[in-house]
Write an enzyme that holds these catalytic residues in place. Structure first.
Site, PDB file in Angstrom:
ATOM      1  CE  LYS A   1     -14.483   5.266   1.040  1.00  0.00           C
ATOM      2  NZ  LYS A   1     -13.705   5.267   2.286  1.00  0.00           N
TER       3      LYS A   1
ATOM      4  CG  HIS B   1      -1.940  -1.009   1.297  1.00  0.00           C
ATOM      5  ND1 HIS B   1      -3.230  -0.840   0.872  1.00  0.00           N
ATOM      6  CD2 HIS B   1      -1.871  -2.278   1.739  1.00  0.00           C
ATOM      7  CE1 HIS B   1      -3.920  -1.951   1.059  1.00  0.00           C
ATOM      8  NE2 HIS B   1      -3.111  -2.852   1.591  1.00  0.00           N
TER       9      HIS B   1
ATOM     10  CE  LYS C   1      -7.279  13.420   1.063  1.00  0.00           C
ATOM     11  NZ  LYS C   1      -7.297  12.355   0.082  1.00  0.00           N
ATOM     12  NE  ARG C   2      -4.206   9.642  10.882  1.00  0.00           N
ATOM     13  CZ  ARG C   2      -3.886   8.729  11.788  1.00  0.00           C
ATOM     14  NH1 ARG C   2      -4.698   7.707  12.025  1.00  0.00           N
ATOM     15  NH2 ARG C   2      -2.788   8.827  12.500  1.00  0.00           N
TER      16      ARG C   2
ATOM     17  CB  THR D   1     -10.469   4.458  -0.865  1.00  0.00           C
ATOM     18  OG1 THR D   1      -9.992   4.784   0.439  1.00  0.00           O
ATOM     19  CG2 THR D   1      -9.726   3.253  -1.386  1.00  0.00           C
TER      20      THR D   1
ATOM     21  CE  LYS E   1      -3.079  10.411   3.863  1.00  0.00           C
ATOM     22  NZ  LYS E   1      -3.663   9.570   2.799  1.00  0.00           N
TER      23      LYS E   1
END
Ligand code: OX2
Length: 849
Positions: A693, A385, A578-579, A689, A584
């Site tokens: 969504k 991952h 998100k985290r 992911t 990110k």
């Protein structure tokens, strides 16, 4: 011991066997009975919590009935009932994942069994509203982020597609911490979620003794063979707790088995206890229980703590024992094992299962090394991952030696066989041996878990196309030469449409069903393509838009309650949840927000009238020890404070940080987006992911050419996504240039101004944020924030313009939804089943006749 009831008595048994409720009356009878007797409450003291418990227990009973039948059916499937007997393999998939981010179970159980309407009607008669009951449930938050939620989506798909599959994890007493924001800072509160959990079944009769420490002795057995005996260790007992996983629209109900640790029997020292040393006597007990006590709160970061390694082995050993125990009941030859069982490793966390299975086969079952190793390799598949160096697990050799002395020997033997193989095949490339060795020759020596996982598996997959290509050219490059390219494959991630459309956005699900003639699309998401025919249908467009607006109103109400900030639901909702992680790039987002604020401040009142109002919404947890991530959270909150209280700005810009982002909040947040941000430095986000969504719920994406964004673009079309930024192939050169470029490091003037504003103290003490700014200005800007800034803010401009044309925007969102069929986790599971596990569904009895 044969425990089944003899034939003559079975009729009596069957007569009283509990049936699933199917009418409102039956549901109510069971709910009331549970409230009155199981919970010992009454008409006069039944609050919402008790109503939730009663409803959950009624549904639990229903699931358990199906679950018992499924397990019976999967274990003793009667071959005569099968249509194509020869096609049916009774394999069982074991999904080893240290994390399952399940969220709430009741709503999911009601929807998957198709009983939600009946239940809602039923509780309403009893004086409750279904929404209130649902919201009583605490999330089962046994995961950090995407990796854990993916495992949860996979469980839903496995059951919905009738695959015989079990998930295995740990029963953490504390899930991921609860996040509170106090004075703009993240504060962590323990998540003790087990005080009432109706969904789990303790199996006090299913226990496994797990050994740690001790020493290894060689001895010669009766046949004259040298064998290894691992002895004098410390024993901890694993107790199974099972939770039923219902499929959607099928009776198949699979099992999630969570192991809890407790002191082995006999460990409790009665002598000490009786002589008054209470503390010492309970110390062992507490030490044993510590193993499954807490989920490590790091996402994509490894810290090498002994307790974490203990958790990993405890869970792998218990799960393998369980799998082997069931296989041995079948009395099949060991060579049949890989045909009966497929074990998928969710990242490297369960890699110890590889040497553990080898140990069982050679030390306990007496197989020869080569035969055992071939079974091991055929059994395991490994999903990678991440390529981030800080997330690649390594464990120190001395630590493994101490904790698992026999496993270290086996790892060394695996390495020896492997290196001999490499040497034979690449005699001229001596450096290769050092590069691919499982053991890193550092001080201390380290075991590279990803290499062990690759070597011990028959297939290795990445989670999106770009990522699967990257692993082949970077971290596993040498292994592609050694094993050939076929060992490496891609399975692009997916999401379950049951939770992420039907449950989170019921009105949209209903609208789609009304056009597609039913809910079949929830089982075959590719059917969504038929929606494209309605893209110009006036009535459909109106309802689609109304649903988005209603979802935004719902989120606005939530923001009002949670943050005491009023936002206008007609503004553009821009969401990044998100985290929190530097890769990110929430920092890029908040710098963009500051830039927007400065531009607004520069404008005349006349100019401001033309501006597209926007709400920037952030959410996500930072690992407790990740200082930079916490600084980003602090900055977002400080900026929010200033902007939201600037009367001149009003509704033109609002900034919100939503506390304690989790699965159940995601179900409210995701359907309410206009734009969501997936803006990682190219090449760093394996897949993502939540991007899937958001689009499935009628939002568009601003994103980099990274992870699954690329495949989303392929599916929805370039016109329907806002891509920006540098490409992954350029990242290395850009990083290099930050340090060595001849013309120095020229910062975009707009970003310079953002930094100057922060440094001037506009958002509070400038020192708080200096590390963040210096990481860019002085430490090489590893995540290329400065390189992508201009392209990012320019693209945000394009978004404002595009949103100004609501009709076109609506066309884009509807078109995108209709093209998202590929991203169902059902598609992923079919790919795993076919290309990696070689397993077929086992249809529930009712459906096979
Ligand atoms: C995450 C990845 O960061 C994310 O990109 C991906 O979508 C998700 O896994 C599911 O595949 N820990 N979490 C991840 O990787 C690791 C390691």
């Amino acid at each position: 011991v044969e425990a089944s009831i003899p034939e003559p008595q079975r009729a009596a048994w069957k007569k009283f066997s509990k049936k699933e409720f199917s009418t409102k009356d039956e549901f109510q009878a069971e709910t009331v009975q549970h409230i009155e007797t199981t919970l010992a409450r009454s008409l006069f003291n039944c609050d919402e919590a008790a109503a939730y418990s009663g409803t959950a227990l009624a549904f639990r009973d229903r699931l358990v009935i199906a679950w018992n039948k499924t397990q019976q059916n999967q274990t003793f499937a009667d071959p005569k009932q099968k249509v194509h007997e020869s096609d049916v393999k009774l394999n069982k998939v074991a999904d080893l994942s240290l994390e399952f981010l399940m969220g709430r179970a009741l709503d999911n159980a009601m929807l998957n069994t198709g009983m939600k309407d009946i239940a809602a009607d039923g509780v309403s008669d009893l004086g409750f509203r279904m929404e209130d009951i649902i919201s009583q449930e605490r999330d089962a938050a046994l995961g950090n982020g995407g990796l854990g939620r993916l495992a949860a989506c996979f469980l839903d798909s496995l059951a919905s597609l009738n695959y015989p599959a079990w998930g295995y994890a740990l029963r953490y007493r504390y899930g991921i911490f609860k996040q509170e924001i106090i004075d703009g800072y993240q504060v962590e509160i323990p998540d003790y979620w087990l005080d009432f959990n109706p969904w789990e079944f303790p199996r006090h009769d299913v226990t496994v003794d797990i050994q740690f420490y001790g020493n290894v002795r060689k001895e010669t057995d009766e046949s004259g063979k040298q064998v290894s005996v691992w002895e004098n260790g410390e024993i901890v007992t694993a107790v199974a707790y099972d939770a039923p996983i219902p499929g959607y629209g099928t009776k198949t109900t699979n099992n999630l088995r969570l192991w809890s640790s407790k002191a082995a029997q006999g460990e409790f020292d009665f002598t000490k206890f009786n002589s008054g040393e209470y503390e010492a006597s309970v110390a062992d007990q507490q030490r044993a229980e510590t193993i499954s006590a807490v989920l490590y709160p790091n996402d994509s970061l490894e810290r090498g703590k002994e307790l974490r390694l203990k958790q990993q082995y405890f869970w792998c050993a218990a799960s393998l024992f369980d799998i082997v125990r069931r296989f041995k009941k079948s009395k099949k030859a060991w060579t049949e094992f890989p045909n009966q069982v497929a074990i998928q490793l969710n990242d490297t966390h369960p890699t110890l299962a590889i040497p553990e299975l080898q140990r069982i086969l050679i030390d306990q079952e007496g197989l020869e090394w080569d035969e055992a190793w071939s079974i091991v390799q055929q059994t395991f598949g490994y999903t990678n991952h991440t390529v981030l160096p800080e997330a690649l697990e390594k464990w120190s050799v001395p630590l493994i030696q101490h904790l698992l002395p026999r496993h270290l020997q086996i790892i060394y033997d695996i390495n020896l066989h492997f290196l001999q193989f490499v040497e034979r095949n690449f005699p001229k490339d001596r450096d290769m041996l050092g590069r691919v060795s499982i053991i890193e020759e550092s001080q201390p020596k380290m075991v590279r878990m990803a290499y062990l996982a690759v070597i011990g598996s028959h297939k290795v997959n990445g989670v999106a196309e770009l990522h699967s290509d990257l692993i082949k050219t970077t971290i596993f490059k040498d292994f592609v030469r050694i094993y050939g390219p076929d060992k490496f494959t891609n399975v692009t991630n997916g999401i379950t449409p049951r939770r992420w459309l039907h449950q989170a956005n019921p009105r949209l699900s209903q609208l789609i069903a009304s056009k597609l003639g039913g809910y079949e699309f929830l089982k075959d998401l590719t059917l969504l393509h038929k929606l494209e025919a309605y893209v110009d249908d006036k009535e459909f467009r109106k309802e689609f838009q109304a649903i988005k607006h209603a979802n935004k109103v719902r989120l606005a109400e939530y923001i009002k309650t949670a943050n005491k900030v009023t936002v206008n639901p007609s503004s553009l909702f821009d969401i990044q949840v998100k985290r929190i992680h530097e890769y990110k790039r929430q920092q890029l987002n908040i710098f963009g927000v500051i830039h927007r604020y400065l531009e607004l401040k520069d404008m005349s009142a006349e100019e401001r009238k033309k501006v597209q109002p926007r709400v920037s919404i952030f959410g996500g947890k930072a690992a407790p020890g990740y200082w930079m991530a916490k600084t980003i959270i602090h900055l977002v909150n400080q900026v929010a404070q200033v902007i939201n209280n600037d009367a001149e700005i009003g509704d033109l810009l609002k900034v919100v940080f939503l506390e304690d982002y989790n699965v159940s909040k995601a179900e409210i947040i995701i359907p309410a987006s206009d734009i969501s941000e997936h803006i990682s430095t190219a090449g760093t986000e394996a897949s993502g992911t939540s991007n899937m969504k958001f689009v499935l719920n009628g939002g568009l994406v601003i994103g980099t050419c990274d992870g699954a964004n690329i495949e989303i673009t392929r599916e929805v079309g370039e016109d329907n996504i806002f891509l920006f930024g540098n490409l992954s192939e350029d990242v290395e050169d850009l990083r290099h240039a930050h340090f060595y470029s001849a013309d120095g490091f020229r910062l975009d003037p707009a970003l310079q101004r953002v930094f100057d504003t922060i440094k001037s103290g506009t958002f509070g003490d400038a020192n708080s944020f200096s590390a963040l700014i210096n990481s860019i200005l002085e430490h090489g800007d590893y995540y290329l924030v400065s390189d992508d800034f201009k392209s990012y803010v320019d693209t945000q401009k394009l978004i404002d313009e595009a949103y100004g044309n609501q009709e076109e925007w609506l066309t884009k969102t509807i078109t995108s939804v209709s093209r998202m069929g590929f991203f169902s986790s059902d598609r992923c599971i079919e790919e795993y089943a076919e290309a990696i596990w070689n397993v077929e569904p086992v249809l529930p009895k009712e459906d096979t006749a």
